[in-house]
Design a protein around this motif. Structure first.
Motif, mmCIF file in Angstrom:
data_model
loop_
_atom_site.group_PDB
_atom_site.id
_atom_site.type_symbol
_atom_site.label_atom_id
_atom_site.label_comp_id
_atom_site.label_asym_id
_atom_site.label_seq_id
_atom_site.Cartn_x
_atom_site.Cartn_y
_atom_site.Cartn_z
ATOM 1 N N ALA A 52 0.833 -1.206 0.000
ATOM 2 C CA ALA A 52 0.000 0.000 0.000
ATOM 3 C C ALA A 52 0.869 1.258 0.000
ATOM 4 N N LYS A 53 1.975 1.229 0.770
ATOM 5 C CA LYS A 53 2.885 2.377 0.798
ATOM 6 C C LYS A 53 3.556 2.575 -0.567
ATOM 7 N N GLU A 54 3.943 1.470 -1.206
ATOM 8 C CA GLU A 54 4.570 1.562 -2.525
ATOM 9 C C GLU A 54 3.586 2.105 -3.558
ATOM 10 N N ALA A 55 2.353 1.621 -3.508
ATOM 11 C CA ALA A 55 1.319 2.107 -4.438
ATOM 12 C C ALA A 55 1.083 3.600 -4.237
ATOM 13 N N GLN A 56 1.089 4.030 -2.979
ATOM 14 C CA GLN A 56 0.900 5.457 -2.701
ATOM 15 C C GLN A 56 2.068 6.272 -3.268
ATOM 16 N N GLY A 57 3.278 5.757 -3.123
ATOM 17 C CA GLY A 57 4.449 6.450 -3.657
ATOM 18 C C GLY A 57 4.377 6.604 -5.167
ATOM 19 N N LEU A 58 3.953 5.540 -5.850
ATOM 20 C CA LEU A 58 3.811 5.596 -7.309
ATOM 21 C C LEU A 58 2.722 6.582 -7.717
ATOM 22 N N LEU A 59 1.630 6.598 -6.965
ATOM 23 C CA LEU A 59 0.537 7.534 -7.252
ATOM 24 C C LEU A 59 1.010 8.976 -7.083
ATOM 25 N N GLU A 60 1.742 9.239 -6.005
ATOM 26 C CA GLU A 60 2.243 10.600 -5.766
ATOM 27 C C GLU A 60 3.212 11.023 -6.865
ATOM 28 N N LEU A 61 4.035 10.084 -7.351
ATOM 29 C CA LEU A 61 4.957 10.379 -8.448
ATOM 30 C C LEU A 61 4.182 10.736 -9.718
ATOM 31 N N SER A 64 2.681 14.160 -9.324
ATOM 32 C CA SER A 64 3.731 15.167 -9.447
ATOM 33 C C SER A 64 4.107 15.408 -10.908
ATOM 34 N N LYS A 65 4.284 14.322 -11.670
ATOM 35 C CA LYS A 65 4.631 14.463 -13.091
ATOM 36 C C LYS A 65 3.512 15.143 -13.866
ATOM 37 N N MET A 66 2.264 14.796 -13.537
ATOM 38 C CA MET A 66 1.131 15.387 -14.231
ATOM 39 C C MET A 66 1.006 16.879 -13.906
ATOM 40 N N GLU A 67 1.278 17.247 -12.651
ATOM 41 C CA GLU A 67 1.245 18.661 -12.277
ATOM 42 C C GLU A 67 2.327 19.438 -13.020
ATOM 43 N N GLU A 68 3.506 18.823 -13.183
ATOM 44 C CA GLU A 68 4.590 19.471 -13.923
ATOM 45 C C GLU A 68 4.197 19.655 -15.391
ATOM 46 N N THR A 69 3.602 18.616 -15.978
ATOM 47 C CA THR A 69 3.146 18.698 -17.369
ATOM 48 C C THR A 69 2.125 19.822 -17.516
ATOM 49 N N LEU A 70 1.194 19.889 -16.569
ATOM 50 C CA LEU A 70 0.152 20.917 -16.620
ATOM 51 C C LEU A 70 0.750 22.314 -16.455
ATOM 52 N N SER A 71 1.762 22.444 -15.601
ATOM 53 C CA SER A 71 2.367 23.767 -15.409
ATOM 54 C C SER A 71 3.132 24.229 -16.654
#
Length: 158
Positions: A52-61, A64-71
């Protein structure tokens, strides 16, 4: 270094909706899964908690990448595009000189490419070969199999 991407209004809206889905629905689900796994006891030997912690880490990554793309996303102003030559958002009707086959492609940003719907990326070999061409010109496009020659029959805006 920022990597600017150009989007149509629809493509930008789709990107925002996907980001909101991840933040508003997927993120709380990941937190809940961690909470449920934590409640099951000793964390040092709890594979469910680790997963569950690993899945959360991947989701946060991904968020983060999507927010960078959007910016770094820029909206394409269709009213400013030259209609006399093939550019982003142009629909180009081509004729293959080798087999006489006619096809129609809309040139779009890489993130919006969808070959099934006739949308090809301006970064693809064919997309790059068509950029800047005018009606009546011949586009010589190098592909892995060799060089293809296309007559530009028509250019319209979608």
């Amino acid at each position: 270094m920022s990597n600017i991407s150009y989007y149509t209004k629809e493509g930008l809206q789709k990107l925002r909706e996907e980001l909101n889905q991840l933040k508003d629905i997927e993120r709380p689900k990941a937190s809940q899964a961690i909470g449920e796994a934590r409640d099951k006891g000793d964390l040092s030997e709890n594979a469910e908690y680790d997963a569950a912690k690993e899945a959360q880490g991947l989701l946060e990554l991904k968020i983060s990448k999507m927010e960078e793309t959007l910016s770094n996303a820029r909206l394409i102003d269709e009213s400013q595009l030259d209609t006399s030559k093939a550019l982003v958002l142009s629909t180009v009707k081509l004729k293959n000189q080798t087999n006489g086959m006619e096809m129609k492609y809309t040139l779009v940003a890489e993130s919006e490419a969808d070959l099934k719907n006739g949308k090809i990326s301006v970064n693809s070999p064919i997309g790059r070969g068509l950029l800047g061409k005018k009606v009546g010109e011949i586009a010589e496009i190098t592909v892995p199999n060799g060089t293809l020659k296309f007559d530009i029959l028509e250019i319209t805006r979608s």
